[in-house]
Design a protein around this motif. Structure first.
Motif, PDB file in Angstrom:
ATOM      1  N   UNK A 199     -10.863  -6.192  11.451  1.00 31.33           N
ATOM      2  CA  UNK A 199     -11.119  -5.835  10.055  1.00 31.33           C
ATOM      3  C   UNK A 199     -12.563  -5.367   9.868  1.00 31.33           C
ATOM      4  N   UNK A 200     -12.750  -4.472   8.903  1.00 29.27           N
ATOM      5  CA  UNK A 200     -14.056  -3.889   8.624  1.00 29.27           C
ATOM      6  C   UNK A 200     -14.804  -4.804   7.671  1.00 29.27           C
ATOM      7  N   UNK A 222      -4.143   6.668   7.340  1.00 26.40           N
ATOM      8  CA  UNK A 222      -4.700   5.590   8.148  1.00 26.40           C
ATOM      9  C   UNK A 222      -3.596   4.946   8.966  1.00 26.40           C
ATOM     10  N   UNK A 223      -3.840   4.785  10.260  1.00 24.48           N
ATOM     11  CA  UNK A 223      -2.882   4.095  11.124  1.00 24.48           C
ATOM     12  C   UNK A 223      -3.509   2.757  11.472  1.00 24.48           C
ATOM     13  N   UNK A 224      -2.816   1.680  11.080  1.00 20.63           N
ATOM     14  CA  UNK A 224      -3.331   0.331  11.279  1.00 20.63           C
ATOM     15  C   UNK A 224      -2.283  -0.532  11.962  1.00 20.63           C
ATOM     16  N   UNK A 225      -2.714  -1.686  12.408  1.00 23.46           N
ATOM     17  CA  UNK A 225      -1.767  -2.660  12.942  1.00 23.46           C
ATOM     18  C   UNK A 225      -0.953  -3.211  11.775  1.00 23.46           C
ATOM     19  N   UNK A 226       0.040  -3.989  12.065  1.00 24.59           N
ATOM     20  CA  UNK A 226       0.874  -4.557  11.008  1.00 24.59           C
ATOM     21  C   UNK A 226       0.245  -5.797  10.373  1.00 24.59           C
ATOM     22  N   UNK A 239      -4.195  -4.417   6.218  1.00 28.33           N
ATOM     23  CA  UNK A 239      -3.518  -3.564   5.247  1.00 28.33           C
ATOM     24  C   UNK A 239      -4.150  -3.735   3.863  1.00 28.33           C
ATOM     25  N   UNK A 240      -4.305  -4.978   3.440  1.00 29.06           N
ATOM     26  CA  UNK A 240      -4.858  -5.266   2.115  1.00 29.06           C
ATOM     27  C   UNK A 240      -6.312  -4.818   2.029  1.00 29.06           C
ATOM     28  N   UNK A 241      -7.081  -5.060   3.079  1.00 32.11           N
ATOM     29  CA  UNK A 241      -8.485  -4.666   3.117  1.00 32.11           C
ATOM     30  C   UNK A 241      -8.628  -3.153   2.965  1.00 32.11           C
ATOM     31  N   UNK A 242      -7.824  -2.402   3.724  1.00 28.22           N
ATOM     32  CA  UNK A 242      -7.857  -0.941   3.672  1.00 28.22           C
ATOM     33  C   UNK A 242      -7.403  -0.448   2.295  1.00 28.22           C
TER      34      UNK A 242
END
Length: 133
Positions: free
Chosen positions: A61-62, A88-92, A97-100
């Protein structure tokens, strides 16, 4: 078509599609993250990219400070650049997800952004969305 790779970030610009694909290759320090994001911004601006795909599955996470830096230092340029879609391609991981999602919501509200943004768990799905009219 041009490519640029650092030890932690790979970028590939497809001129015919006005598409920049960036992939984080490993977890990075805050300094590397900011350098990489600034590079992505420069390539988008230099090439007048309309579409941006960022594969962040290898990042953790950023941190909040880096998110605030993006809002302040990067988002205004991307929003006014002519960029139309960002995938954006992220992990599950739900936290990522919420952060992005929160970061994007803040940017679009602050900047009155007209950039369409979506999250995906695969590059293939992200590319399909970017190519839809």
């Amino acid at each position: 078509m041009s490519s640029e790779t650092k030890e932690y970030l790979s970028m590939h610009y497809q001129e015919e599609d006005l598409l920049l694909q960036a992939q984080w290759l490993r977890h990075v320090s805050s300094e590397e993250y900011r350098t990489g994001v600034a590079l992505i911004k420069e390539v988008v601006l230099e090439n007048k990219a309309s579409y941006l795909l960022i594969d962040s599955r290898r990042l953790s996470n950023v941190p909040f400070a880096d998110q605030q830096w993006i809002k302040r230092e990067i988002a205004p340029y991307l929003v006014s650049s002519g960029l139309q879609k960002l995938a954006g391609v992220l992990t599950e991981d739900i936290f990522n997800y919420i952060s992005f999602e929160n970061l994007l919501q803040n940017i679009t509200e602050d900047q009155k952004a007209r950039v369409e943004v979506a999250q995906f768990t695969s590059v293939e799905a992200a590319l399909a969305w970017l190519q839809m009219e």
